[in-house]
Design a protein around this motif. Structure first.
Motif, PDB file in Angstrom:
ATOM      1  N   PRO A 143       0.810  -1.224   0.000  1.00 13.76           N
ATOM      2  CA  PRO A 143       0.000   0.000   0.000  1.00 13.76           C
ATOM      3  C   PRO A 143       0.842   1.272   0.000  1.00 13.76           C
ATOM      4  O   PRO A 143       1.066   1.892   1.041  1.00 13.76           O
ATOM      5  N   GLU A 184      -0.962   6.088  -1.190  1.00 13.93           N
ATOM      6  CA  GLU A 184      -2.382   5.976  -0.865  1.00 13.93           C
ATOM      7  C   GLU A 184      -2.987   7.304  -0.408  1.00 13.93           C
ATOM      8  O   GLU A 184      -4.115   7.345   0.070  1.00 13.93           O
ATOM      9  N   GLN A 201     -11.226   3.426  -4.113  1.00 14.82           N
ATOM     10  CA  GLN A 201     -10.207   2.448  -4.490  1.00 14.82           C
ATOM     11  C   GLN A 201     -10.017   2.486  -6.002  1.00 14.82           C
ATOM     12  O   GLN A 201     -10.993   2.467  -6.758  1.00 14.82           O
ATOM     13  N   GLN A 260      -6.074  -2.507   0.336  1.00 10.00           N
ATOM     14  CA  GLN A 260      -5.230  -1.583  -0.431  1.00 10.00           C
ATOM     15  C   GLN A 260      -6.081  -0.753  -1.375  1.00 10.00           C
ATOM     16  O   GLN A 260      -6.914  -1.264  -2.114  1.00 10.00           O
ATOM     17  N   ARG A 261      -5.834   0.550  -1.388  1.00 13.30           N
ATOM     18  CA  ARG A 261      -6.663   1.469  -2.182  1.00 13.30           C
ATOM     19  C   ARG A 261      -6.064   1.820  -3.534  1.00 13.30           C
ATOM     20  O   ARG A 261      -6.789   2.159  -4.457  1.00 13.30           O
TER      21      ARG A 261
END
Length: 332
Positions: free
Chosen positions: A122, A125, A200, A293-294
């Motif tokens: 990640p 972000e 996301q 996770q974006r």
């Protein structure tokens, strides 16, 4: 005739690499285990070789006497019951194979290692999300990502004189794939489940675009280079499910968006259940971090510029083809 060895040949991506190598009239050697399914390896032109990636000594004996022009290393695991198995199979298996090839003096022209975008974890972000590039420092937060990264770092450090090119695909989907299939199965059951309220951005790559990149890397890939692979587009978290719904005839679907803590609880118990029963489950700790996770944006421009990679399968084309295959095979 060029001779190619494909590890993980019975797997999702590997079986498509085998088919493309046959189409190119190469002498194809499919590396399998005794327990491997050969459902998608029925072509009589395929040569089979059993390789024990857990033992360098065994690999030396099994590979002795062969002279491959190319090796595509697609073998690996994405889900395990025990976390240590990721490292044993994905990391140590890769080391053993390369060491064995070097030890017997295999005159390879190119070795392709299929890694993953997951090695980065990640990063970037903060909105607006920035593309992940080779200049970024990997911060994997999954056992799978760490095992792939460790293999990459070992190749970079210990196999500098080895003709290796690394490919880092994002989420790979297509016919024969089973993880995204679970999403299609859920939607057919009238439930679309998503988690997290922060936007996301997701990327995908269709299996045949990965295959395209593999053979371009064999021809043009720079030794020591690492290439990200996607279909060149970025999607919202809902795009994939909307396309599945469309291909299923737009049935009624209950859309559920839950907070991340709900997913954390589900994956915690899923991981525990898997270890208790000895069954691999899709609901595990790695899945939690993947869904959390974006930002999955990645820079594929080097693959375009250096390999001539031109993805042909955006989601709008790949999803209908995949869903139709699931229907034809009576998966859906």
């Amino acid at each position: 005739m060029e001779k190619i060895l494909i590890t993980g040949a019975s797997g999702f991506i590997g079986s498509f690499i085998v088919e493309e190598a046959l189409r190119r009239e190469m002498e194809v050697w499919a590396a399998v285990r005794k327990s491997s399914s050969r459902e998608y390896l029925s072509d009589p032109r395929i040569h089979f070789i059993e390789l024990n990636l857990s033992s360098e000594d065994d690999l030396r004996r099994q590979l002795e006497g062969h002279a491959f022009d190319y090796v595509v290393h697609a073998a690996g695991v994405t889900k395990c019951i025990h976390r240590d198995d990721f490292r044993r199979i994905n990391t140590e298996g890769t080391k053993n194979l390369i060491r064995a090839l070097k030890a017997i003096g295999m005159p390879l022209r190119k070795f392709i290692y299929l890694s993953s975008l997951s090695i980065f974890g990640p990063i970037h972000e903060e909105m607006p999300y920035q593309e992940i590039s080779e200049l970024d420092t990997p911060q994997p937060n999954t056992a799978y990502g760490r095992s792939k990264l460790e293999a990459e770092l070992w190749i970079e450090r210990e196999a500098k004189d080895f003709p290796c090119v690394i490919l880092r695909p994002t989420g790979v989907y297509g016919p024969r794939e089973r993880d995204y299939f679970l999403m299609a199965k859920s939607i057919r059951g009238h439930v679309d489940f998503a988690v997290g309220y922060k936007p996301q951005v997701i990327t995908f790559v269709y299996v045949l675009d990965v295959v395209q990149a593999v053979f371009l890397a064999l021809e043009r890939g720079k030794v020591g280079q690492k290439y990200f692979l996607s279909d060149g587009y970025e999607y919202s978290s809902r795009t994939f499910s909307d396309l599945i719904l469309q291909e299923l005839g737009d049935p009624f679907c209950l859309r559920i968006k839950a907070p991340l803590w709900v997913l954390r609880v589900a994956t915690f118990f899923g991981e525990y259940f898997g270890r208790l029963t000895g069954r691999i489950t899709a609901l595990n700790n790695d899945k939690y971090h993947i869904l959390r996770q974006r930002n999955w944006r990645c820079n594929i421009q080097p693959a375009r510029d250096e390999l001539g990679y031109q993805p042909q399968w955006p989601l709008s084309v790949g999803v209908p083809t995949t869903i139709q295959w699931y229907k034809d095979q009576h998966w859906l």
